[in-house]
Design an enzyme around this catalytic site. Structure first.
Site, PDB file in Angstrom:
ATOM      1  N   HIS A 129      79.890   4.374  20.606  1.00 28.56           N
ATOM      2  CA  HIS A 129      80.252   2.961  20.759  1.00 28.56           C
ATOM      3  C   HIS A 129      79.652   2.118  19.637  1.00 28.56           C
ATOM      4  CE1 HIS A 129      81.010  -0.855  23.036  1.00 28.56           C
ATOM      5  NE2 HIS A 129      79.898  -1.237  22.404  1.00 28.56           N
ATOM      6  N   GLU A 130      78.362   2.293  19.398  1.00 30.23           N
ATOM      7  CA  GLU A 130      77.702   1.490  18.363  1.00 30.23           C
ATOM      8  C   GLU A 130      78.245   1.829  16.977  1.00 30.23           C
ATOM      9  OE1 GLU A 130      75.906  -1.081  19.204  1.00 30.23           O
ATOM     10  OE2 GLU A 130      76.029  -0.508  21.310  1.00 30.23           O
ATOM     11  N   HIS A 133      81.285  -0.058  16.284  1.00 27.65           N
ATOM     12  CA  HIS A 133      81.031  -1.389  15.693  1.00 27.65           C
ATOM     13  C   HIS A 133      80.850  -1.264  14.178  1.00 27.65           C
ATOM     14  CE1 HIS A 133      80.973  -3.535  19.414  1.00 27.65           C
ATOM     15  NE2 HIS A 133      79.848  -3.013  19.868  1.00 27.65           N
ATOM     16  N   ASP A 139      83.824  -5.369  20.665  1.00 27.77           N
ATOM     17  CA  ASP A 139      83.763  -4.921  22.061  1.00 27.77           C
ATOM     18  C   ASP A 139      85.103  -5.166  22.746  1.00 27.77           C
ATOM     19  OD1 ASP A 139      81.156  -3.889  22.501  1.00 27.77           O
ATOM     20  OD2 ASP A 139      80.348  -5.923  22.376  1.00 27.77           O
TER      21      ASP A 139
HETATM   22 ZN   LIG Z   1      79.393  -3.116  21.835  1.00 24.14          ZN
END
Ligand SMILES: [Zn+2]
Length: 192
Positions: A129-130, A133, A139
């Site tokens: 997830h990170e 980014h 998000d």
């Molecule tokens: Zn996030």
């Protein structure tokens, strides 16, 4: 890049020179998909030397992206190598600078927050997830477990670390521009 510079760069490599000769034959049609992919891949090096106990989760999260997209590749930096993304373990909630991180641009940072791990969230999903980014994805909250970028809203029991189709497509788009630039250079060289 000037035409002359582009020409000298392209003449230097057999593979690219071949693609140049193919372009006039193909005329208006685009290069074959496998040629695009070969030209498109951007490599980003990540430094997990400060990822502490999350190092293996970071590698697994990076590999999840590598298995699902072709325009960008995440490679673990060797000691002393300049990294494009730094992974740092700390005691707060996970956070990351929003990319897309580029090889020639400023480095991105992922703060691998222990607070989420202490709450029970899956470490590989956090890493993927990170890194999402870092690759330029915002998000998608609230969202289902099937979405990587739904993050914590996917639930504590969610272990999905695989980006869904739209997340994969968004990252491919984010890293398609350098391919377009390089393809454009090839087309410039081909002009009389
Ligand atoms: Zn996030």
């Amino acid at each position: 890049m000037s035409y002359r510079t582009a020409a000298s760069v392209l003449i230097g490599t057999g593979t690219l020179a071949l693609s140049v000769t193919l372009i006039p034959a193909a005329s208006a049609s685009a290069p074959a998909p496998h040629q695009r992919a070969a030209l498109a891949t951007t490599t980003l090096y990540y430094d997990d030397s400060q990822a502490a106990e999350f190092k293996s989760a970071v590698v697994a999260g990076a590999n999840s992206w590598n298995a699902n997209v072709t325009n960008v590749r995440l490679v673990e930096a060797t000691a002393g190598q300049r990294a494009n993304i730094k992974i740092i373990a700390f005691d707060g909630w996970p956070q990351s600078t929003l990319g897309p991180v580029r090889p020639g641009g400023s480095a991105g940072t992922v703060w691998f927050g222990r607070e989420a791990v202490d709450e029970g969230y899956n470490t590989i999903r956090i890493a993927a997830h990170e890194l999402g980014h870092s690759l330029g994805l915002p998000d998608n909250k609230p969202g289902p477990c099937s979405s990587l970028m739904s993050g914590s809203t996917g639930g504590v029991s969610c272990t999905n670390a695989t980006p869904n189709a739209s997340e994969r497509a968004a990252v491919e788009r984010n890293y398609a521009s350098s391919a377009a630039e390089r393809l454009a250079s090839g087309l410039v060289v081909d002009a009389p």
